[in-house]
Design a protein around this motif. Structure first.
Motif, short mmCIF file in Angstrom:
data_model
loop_
_atom_site.label_atom_id
_atom_site.label_comp_id
_atom_site.label_asym_id
_atom_site.label_seq_id
_atom_site.Cartn_x
_atom_site.Cartn_y
_atom_site.Cartn_z
N LEU A 193 68.82 57.71 51.73
CA LEU A 193 67.73 57.86 50.76
C LEU A 193 67.07 56.52 50.51
O LEU A 193 67.73 55.56 50.09
N ILE A 194 65.78 56.44 50.77
CA ILE A 194 65.02 55.22 50.47
C ILE A 194 64.37 55.37 49.10
O ILE A 194 64.51 54.51 48.25
N MET A 195 63.65 56.46 48.90
CA MET A 195 63.03 56.75 47.61
C MET A 195 62.84 58.23 47.44
O MET A 195 62.67 58.95 48.42
N HIS A 196 62.88 58.66 46.20
CA HIS A 196 62.48 60.02 45.88
C HIS A 196 62.01 60.05 44.43
O HIS A 196 62.47 59.30 43.60
N TRP A 197 61.02 60.92 44.19
CA TRP A 197 60.46 61.01 42.87
C TRP A 197 60.73 62.38 42.29
O TRP A 197 60.32 63.40 42.85
N VAL A 198 61.43 62.38 41.18
CA VAL A 198 61.75 63.61 40.47
C VAL A 198 60.96 63.59 39.17
O VAL A 198 61.05 62.64 38.38
N VAL A 199 60.18 64.64 38.95
CA VAL A 199 59.38 64.75 37.74
C VAL A 199 59.96 65.90 36.91
O VAL A 199 60.10 67.02 37.42
N PRO A 200 60.33 65.62 35.64
CA PRO A 200 60.90 66.68 34.80
C PRO A 200 60.01 67.92 34.77
O PRO A 200 58.80 67.82 34.61
N GLY A 201 60.64 69.06 34.97
CA GLY A 201 59.92 70.33 34.97
C GLY A 201 59.26 70.66 36.30
O GLY A 201 58.80 71.78 36.50
N HIS A 251 63.39 61.07 59.63
CA HIS A 251 63.06 62.24 58.82
C HIS A 251 62.30 61.85 57.56
O HIS A 251 62.54 62.39 56.50
N HIS A 252 61.39 60.92 57.68
CA HIS A 252 60.69 60.44 56.49
C HIS A 252 59.40 61.22 56.27
O HIS A 252 58.64 61.47 57.18
N GLU A 253 59.19 61.58 55.01
CA GLU A 253 57.92 62.20 54.61
C GLU A 253 57.00 61.07 54.17
O GLU A 253 57.47 60.06 53.65
N PRO A 254 55.71 61.28 54.30
CA PRO A 254 54.80 60.28 53.73
C PRO A 254 54.99 60.27 52.21
O PRO A 254 54.90 61.31 51.57
N ARG A 255 55.29 59.11 51.66
CA ARG A 255 55.56 59.07 50.22
C ARG A 255 54.31 58.90 49.38
O ARG A 255 54.30 59.19 48.21
N PHE A 256 53.24 58.40 49.98
CA PHE A 256 52.08 58.06 49.17
C PHE A 256 51.35 59.25 48.56
O PHE A 256 50.95 59.17 47.40
N PRO A 257 51.14 60.36 49.26
CA PRO A 257 50.45 61.47 48.58
C PRO A 257 51.15 61.90 47.29
O PRO A 257 50.49 62.10 46.27
N ALA A 258 52.46 62.03 47.33
CA ALA A 258 53.19 62.43 46.13
C ALA A 258 53.12 61.36 45.05
O ALA A 258 52.90 61.67 43.87
N LEU A 259 53.27 60.10 45.44
CA LEU A 259 53.21 59.01 44.45
C LEU A 259 51.83 58.97 43.80
O LEU A 259 51.73 58.87 42.57
N CYS A 260 50.77 59.08 44.59
CA CYS A 260 49.41 59.05 44.03
C CYS A 260 49.19 60.20 43.06
O CYS A 260 48.61 60.02 41.98
N GLU A 261 49.66 61.39 43.44
CA GLU A 261 49.51 62.57 42.59
C GLU A 261 50.25 62.39 41.27
O GLU A 261 49.72 62.71 40.19
N ILE A 262 51.46 61.89 41.34
CA ILE A 262 52.27 61.71 40.12
C ILE A 262 51.61 60.70 39.19
O ILE A 262 51.50 60.93 37.98
N LEU A 263 51.18 59.56 39.74
CA LEU A 263 50.64 58.50 38.90
C LEU A 263 49.22 58.75 38.41
O LEU A 263 48.79 58.17 37.43
N ALA A 264 48.49 59.61 39.11
CA ALA A 264 47.11 59.94 38.69
C ALA A 264 47.15 60.74 37.38
O ALA A 264 46.19 60.73 36.63
N GLY A 265 48.31 61.40 37.15
CA GLY A 265 48.52 62.12 35.90
C GLY A 265 47.78 63.37 35.85
O GLY A 265 47.33 64.08 35.16
#
Length: 176
Positions: free
Chosen positions: A126-134, A162-176
């Motif tokens: 595991l390098i990174m993963h983002w878990v958002v409550p709910g 087996h890496h997914e592109p992390r940026f789309p998810a990170l951008c979506e999360i931080l854009a709020g």
């Protein structure tokens, strides 16, 4: 048939000779012991690559422990190293809104150092993963990543397991 005393004396003599031979050969065959270093980090700065990909300013806070282990051959040349992050976290924050997400990053990095100055880095797990409550896990970067770097610093080869592109998810999360 030899007596027990003679067998014991012979066994002791063989043991002494064998032990002396092993001890005299050991220094030439044994590598230097590994060197270990522990670094505590708590740093914040711009996440330039993430900011470029997302189109807004992102800050990155890195906190935790980094452990380095360096391995040397018998002539004292470093041949490999291991970097682990037993308690390291990355917190990415939208600089304008304060929206943030944190990920643990326990991945080990295995380096092989070559005599001419090139190296290969293998990252596993595991390098990174983002878990958002709910919402659950919205992005992850895990698997096996292999990067080979030439002596001049040029990336020669990159094998992304087996890496997914992390940026789309990170951008979506931080854009709020």
């Amino acid at each position: 048939m030899p007596s027990t005393r003679k067998l014991t004396a012979r066994a002791a003599a063989v043991g002494l000779v064998s032990g002396a031979a092993l001890m005299s050969a050991a220094p030439a065959a044994v590598a230097a012991p590994p060197v270990r270093t522990v670094l505590q980090v708590d740093d914040i700065g711009p996440a330039t690559k993430s900011s470029e990909r997302c189109g807004f300013d992102i800050l990155l806070r890195t906190q935790g422990t980094i452990r380095f282990t360096y391995f040397y051959d018998r002539s004292g040349v470093m041949t490999r190293s291991l970097v682990t992050y037993p308690s390291l976290t990355y917190t990415f924050s939208n600089a304008a809104t304060g929206e943030a997400v944190t990920s643990n990053s326990p991945d080990p990095e295995h380096y092989t150092w070559n005599a001419e100055g090139s190296f290969t880095m293998v990252v596993t797990g595991l390098i990174m993963h983002w878990v958002v409550p709910g919402q659950g896990v919205l992005g992850a970067d895990a698997g096996r990543l292999v990067v080979t770097v030439a002596a001049d610093g040029t990336v020669v080869e990159e094998e992304n397991g087996h890496h997914e592109p992390r940026f789309p998810a990170l951008c979506e999360i931080l854009a709020g």
